[in-house]
Design a protein around this motif. Structure first.
Motif, PDB file in Angstrom:
ATOM      1  N   GLY A 155       0.785  -1.216   0.000  1.00 47.85           N
ATOM      2  CA  GLY A 155       0.000   0.000   0.000  1.00 47.85           C
ATOM      3  C   GLY A 155       0.823   1.274   0.000  1.00 47.85           C
ATOM      4  O   GLY A 155       0.265   2.368  -0.147  1.00 47.85           O
ATOM      5  N   THR A 156       2.135   1.167   0.163  1.00 46.26           N
ATOM      6  CA  THR A 156       2.992   2.355   0.131  1.00 46.26           C
ATOM      7  C   THR A 156       3.639   2.482  -1.247  1.00 46.26           C
ATOM      8  O   THR A 156       3.590   1.570  -2.079  1.00 46.26           O
ATOM      9  N   MET A 157       4.287   3.618  -1.480  1.00 48.79           N
ATOM     10  CA  MET A 157       4.812   3.911  -2.813  1.00 48.79           C
ATOM     11  C   MET A 157       5.956   2.975  -3.195  1.00 48.79           C
ATOM     12  O   MET A 157       6.943   2.872  -2.479  1.00 48.79           O
ATOM     13  N   ALA A 158       5.803   2.285  -4.324  1.00 50.59           N
ATOM     14  CA  ALA A 158       6.808   1.345  -4.801  1.00 50.59           C
ATOM     15  C   ALA A 158       7.317   1.697  -6.193  1.00 50.59           C
ATOM     16  O   ALA A 158       8.295   1.120  -6.655  1.00 50.59           O
ATOM     17  N   ALA A 159       6.644   2.626  -6.866  1.00 47.37           N
ATOM     18  CA  ALA A 159       7.076   3.023  -8.201  1.00 47.37           C
ATOM     19  C   ALA A 159       6.617   4.453  -8.454  1.00 47.37           C
ATOM     20  O   ALA A 159       5.595   4.902  -7.920  1.00 47.37           O
ATOM     21  N   GLN A 160       7.397   5.154  -9.270  1.00 38.78           N
ATOM     22  CA  GLN A 160       7.033   6.509  -9.662  1.00 38.78           C
ATOM     23  C   GLN A 160       7.400   6.719 -11.129  1.00 38.78           C
ATOM     24  O   GLN A 160       8.361   6.156 -11.632  1.00 38.78           O
ATOM     25  N   ARG A 161       6.586   7.518 -11.777  1.00 41.06           N
ATOM     26  CA  ARG A 161       6.774   7.755 -13.211  1.00 41.06           C
ATOM     27  C   ARG A 161       6.600   9.248 -13.499  1.00 41.06           C
ATOM     28  O   ARG A 161       5.652   9.866 -13.040  1.00 41.06           O
TER      29      ARG A 161
END
Length: 358
Positions: free
Chosen positions: A239-245
């Motif tokens: 549920g936490t941030m694992a990828a960013q684009r």
């Protein structure tokens, strides 16, 4: 090339250190000097700074001393661009190849700044060129021949993938990049920062293709981990941030025609499966009358990745020295320069990063 070109290495961070070693080992280049920002490095032999044999060239922290060294070219790789410094180098008769992104698109530069640089080039009979792996190689040098197969280009999409899961840097990943944090709004300032260099690089390509871009836009997105993901730096909770684009797009009549996407992640098991995250590397897609889908990966073991990546940026700059020295005065681009060739040493160094085991 009867005589070797004399080169000053300007700064010795991760990229600059790799460039310094490449210059020392290059069969057509001669190291003329080294400028360093860290006073602890001043006075050290250039070889000691990059793990090579002694060269007899000692680093200096004095801009005056470095500018006084006779040289054909400066590999300008300092943190931040000092325009006064760059103009001084150019006016003194030294060409500049830089991994700074300020000069990818002359037409898009601040007019007053461009005039200063051009006047310095004319005064010294020199040229300056921004390059690197990304932006640079993948957005210009590789894109140009791929699109050369087309007569109608609907869209060029470049995806860059960076798997950060093997990097044991908790502060960078968790505190700076925000992995493992609750999903929130994307910081538009970060997207705009990426846009500055990549829009400039792709604008150069657009000009060369005769493609009129009405505007450039940038936006960022986050994706959450669907399951807990153990990584080298710790654990990413579900549920936490694992990828960013971050997506940079050049639009013509409201339609994206040139697109770059930076995909950074620590897990591929995310709540946006349509992102199609791949192993570290690039994917370049050309849509039009001659569609292409090209994938590039880096066959390097995770434990050697940190030692490998600086060469992606540094080597392109080192290889461009001869072409830039031979170019007409002014701000040069990949579109107007001849092909950059890697003049290789007769025998690879046993310590060379190209021999890293996989």
């Amino acid at each position: 090339m009867a005589d070797r070109l004399r080169v000053i290495q300007w700064a010795t961070g991760n990229i600059g250190t790799r460039a310094l070693r490449a210059v020392i080992e290059h069969p057509r280049l001669e190291l003329a000097g080294v400028w360093v920002s860290n006073p602890d490095k001043a006075g050290l032999d250039a070889g000691a700074l990059c793990g090579a044999e002694p060269t007899g060239i000692r680093a200096t922290g004095s801009v005056d001393e470095a500018c006084a060294i006779p040289a054909d070219c400066v590999l300008y790789m300092r943190q931040g661009t000092d325009i006064d410094e760059v103009c001084r180098l150019l006016a003194s008769g030294k060409n500049v190849v830089t991994t700074r992104g300020d000069f990818h698109h002359p037409a898009g530069m601040d007019p007053a700044l461009r005039q200063r640089i051009e006047e310095a080039c004319l005064a010294g009979g020199t040229s300056i060129y921004s390059t690197g792996s990304s932006p640079g190689f993948v957005t210009e040098a590789l894109a140009i021949p791929l699109v050369s197969l087309s007569r109608r280009l609907d869209c060029l999409t470049i995806d860059e993938f960076g798997d950060c899961s093997s990097r044991n840097s908790p502060d960078l990943l968790f505190n700076v990049m925000g992995f493992g944090q609750p999903i929130g709004d994307f910081d538009q300032r970060q997207a705009d920062h990426v846009k500055a260099d990549f829009a400039a690089s792709l604008s150069q390509l657009a000009d060369g293709l005769g493609l009129v871009i009405d505007c450039w836009q940038a936006h960022g997105e986050y994706a959450a981990a669907r399951t807990a993901a153990p990584i080298a730096a710790g654990t990413i909770a579900a549920g936490t941030m694992a990828a960013q684009r971050i997506t940079i797009e050049g639009l013509a009549a409201g339609t994206p025609r040139l697109r770059f996407r930076a995909n950074w992640y620590v897990s591929r098991d995310i709540d946006h499966p349509d992102w199609d995250l791949r192993e570290s590397g690039w994917r370049i897609r050309v849509t039009g009358d001659t569609p292409l889908d090209v994938g590039i990966t880096f066959p390097v073991a995770p434990e050697h990745y940190a030692a490998f990546t600086p060469g992606l940026t540094a080597h392109r700059a080192v290889n461009a020295v001869a072409a830039v020295c031979a170019a007409p005065p002014g701000i040069r681009t990949t579109v107007d320069l001849p092909q950059v060739l890697a003049h290789l040493p007769a025998q690879s160094s046993a310590h060379s990063s190209e021999n890293l085991p996989t």
